[in-house]
Design an enzyme around this catalytic site. Structure first.
Site, PDB file in Angstrom:
ATOM      1  N   ILE A  60      12.963 -15.330 -50.085  1.00 33.76           N
ATOM      2  CA  ILE A  60      12.730 -16.731 -50.068  1.00 33.76           C
ATOM      3  C   ILE A  60      12.969 -17.493 -51.272  1.00 33.76           C
ATOM      4  O   ILE A  60      13.400 -18.643 -51.654  1.00 33.76           O
ATOM      5  CB  ILE A  60      11.386 -17.054 -49.722  1.00 33.76           C
ATOM      6  CG1 ILE A  60      11.045 -16.458 -48.390  1.00 33.76           C
ATOM      7  CG2 ILE A  60      10.985 -18.897 -49.154  1.00 33.76           C
ATOM      8  CD1 ILE A  60      11.616 -16.458 -46.652  1.00 33.76           C
ATOM      9  N   CYS A  80       5.394 -11.030 -56.360  1.00 33.89           N
ATOM     10  CA  CYS A  80       6.268 -11.253 -56.330  1.00 33.89           C
ATOM     11  C   CYS A  80       7.444 -10.472 -56.587  1.00 33.89           C
ATOM     12  O   CYS A  80       7.720 -10.428 -58.080  1.00 33.89           O
ATOM     13  CB  CYS A  80       6.680 -12.637 -56.315  1.00 33.89           C
ATOM     14  SG  CYS A  80       8.310 -13.222 -55.595  1.00 33.89           S
ATOM     15  N   ASN A 128       2.119  -7.059 -51.211  1.00 35.34           N
ATOM     16  CA  ASN A 128       3.218  -7.632 -50.903  1.00 35.34           C
ATOM     17  C   ASN A 128       4.365  -7.039 -50.868  1.00 35.34           C
ATOM     18  O   ASN A 128       4.372  -5.554 -49.946  1.00 35.34           O
ATOM     19  CB  ASN A 128       3.460  -8.140 -52.216  1.00 35.34           C
ATOM     20  CG  ASN A 128       4.244  -9.554 -52.178  1.00 35.34           C
ATOM     21  OD1 ASN A 128       5.048 -10.010 -52.083  1.00 35.34           O
ATOM     22  ND2 ASN A 128       4.034 -10.555 -53.566  1.00 35.34           N
ATOM     23  N   THR A 129       5.909  -7.134 -50.013  1.00 40.02           N
ATOM     24  CA  THR A 129       6.311  -6.849 -50.089  1.00 40.02           C
ATOM     25  C   THR A 129       7.577  -5.432 -50.792  1.00 40.02           C
ATOM     26  O   THR A 129       6.896  -5.554 -52.031  1.00 40.02           O
ATOM     27  CB  THR A 129       7.499  -7.584 -49.104  1.00 40.02           C
ATOM     28  OG1 THR A 129       8.008  -8.751 -50.540  1.00 40.02           O
ATOM     29  CG2 THR A 129       6.853  -8.888 -48.076  1.00 40.02           C
TER      30      THR A 129
HETATM   31  O1  RRO Z   1       9.327 -15.807 -51.901  1.00 40.22           O
HETATM   32  C1  RRO Z   1       9.381 -14.949 -51.822  1.00 40.22           C
HETATM   33  O2  RRO Z   1      10.819 -14.807 -51.991  1.00 40.22           O
HETATM   34  C2  RRO Z   1       8.196 -14.773 -51.316  1.00 40.22           C
HETATM   35  C3  RRO Z   1       7.210 -14.212 -52.158  1.00 40.22           C
HETATM   36 BR1  RRO Z   1       6.728 -15.697 -53.902  1.00 40.22          BR
HETATM   37  C4  RRO Z   1       6.194 -13.112 -52.549  1.00 40.22           C
HETATM   38  O3  RRO Z   1       5.084 -12.892 -53.116  1.00 40.22           O
HETATM   39  N1  RRO Z   1       6.593 -11.585 -51.227  1.00 40.22           N
HETATM   40  C5  RRO Z   1       7.792 -11.856 -50.987  1.00 40.22           C
HETATM   41  O4  RRO Z   1       8.514 -11.085 -49.953  1.00 40.22           O
HETATM   42  N2  RRO Z   1       8.944 -13.028 -50.693  1.00 40.22           N
END
Ligand code: RRO
Length: 304
Positions: free
Chosen positions: A70, A131, A194-195
């Site tokens: 994102i 992130c 987180n991912t």
């Molecule tokens: O915004 C992103 O693309 C995003 C964030 Br901030 C995050 O912490 N974890 C993620 O998978 N995407």
């Protein structure tokens, strides 16, 4: 089964929260769900300046989940204060709200806390240290550098009396150390995880996402999140918040057994915005069926 749980000096009516980035600032979902049936939610990560986000496509599904980049799309500190937090203050009564913060430097986290701390409508901050998609910052996330984790959490702690959760990374080569550092720096709770960084390619070699790589979430993240929670649990006394592949009651129960006091739902609520509500109701049913008196009785205890 009693679902309510007392944490950080407040009551969560159930342990199900929507994860950062999956529900905007709550108001974006107001015509679709009643956020007040949830235990709570975490807002999109707020940066100092507004961010348009990364090139489309920003999400892509695959067999075991989803890849996203994102790119921190958000209205920025002033936009969040002016347009988003007032709606939360006026409309959210029972759900507990965390504002997610993302800085590009250590100091930016402090400016974010200073700029938001006196606003109304939320319990605390989820400090996003992990992130995977921040092209502006580049390099590994702060969560993978224990010194940065320590400095950021210490500085945020010094600037706010609110609850502070530190959101850590799944690909940490020494998670117990990071957990200890975040705890010693004054985090009230830790959000895990987180991912995981990933990449999907088409047969012509082009990346499926506009930004190229992204973060993997969904069912594939569940064993990774569970391992992180179980690995963290002996190294801290603070509550843990489990994220990664939470879809159905047994997933949430597994996180409790690993040591999570709360769970967050991300990918599941992308597919179905009512997934959080369904999970809370499903958990109550699961508990009745299995004669479990309370969610709290399922949660594995931390370090003594
Ligand atoms: O915004 C992103 O693309 C995003 C964030 Br901030 C995050 O912490 N974890 C993620 O998978 N995407």
């Amino acid at each position: 089964m009693r679902l309510d749980t007392e944490l950080f000096g407040v009551r969560f009516q159930n342990p199900v929260l929507l994860a950062a980035s999956t529900c905007g600032f709550g108001m974006e979902l107001q015509d679709v769900i009643d956020v007040d049936v949830l235990g709570g939610f975490v807002t999109k990560s707020v940066t100092l300046e507004p961010r348009a986000g990364n090139a489309a496509p920003r999400v892509s599904e695959f067999g075991a989940g989803m890849l996203n980049s994102i790119g921190l799309a958000n209205p920025g500190l002033e936009g969040a204060r002016r347009e988003k937090l007032p709606w939360i203050a006026a409309n959210v009564r029972r759900a507990q709200v965390f504002v997610s913060l993302a800085g590009h430097t250590v100091e930016e986290y402090f400016q974010l806390v200073e700029g938001l701390d006196d606003a109304d409508g939320f319990l605390g901050f989820e400090v996003n240290l992990s992130c995977p998609n921040d092209a502006k910052r580049g390099g590994p996330p702060f969560a993978l550098d224990p010194e940065s984790v320590s400095r950021i959490v210490t500085g945020c702690r010094a600037r706010s009396q609110r609850t502070i959760l530190a959101k850590l990374a799944p690909n940490d080569p020494d998670l117990p150390n990071t957990v200890k550092r975040a705890t010693e720096a004054g985090a009230d709770g830790l959000t895990l995880v987180n991912t995981v960084p990933g990449l999907l390619l088409r047969t012509d070699g082009a990346a499926e996402l506009g930004a190229g790589p992204g973060g993997v979430s969904g069912p594939a993240l569940r064993p990774i999140g569970l391992r992180a929670v179980a690995m963290a649990r002996p190294h801290t006394t603070v509550p843990l918040v489990g994220v990664g592949g939470v879809f159905a009651p047994p997933d949430a129960v597994a996180y409790a057994r690993a040591g999570a006091s709360l769970v967050q739902m991300g990918t599941a609520s992308f597919a179905d915005p009512r997934a959080g509500d369904k999970l809370a109701r499903g958990l109550a049913k699961w508990g009745r069926h299995n004669r479990v008196p309370s969610w709290e009785s399922l949660v594995a205890k931390g370090a003594a």
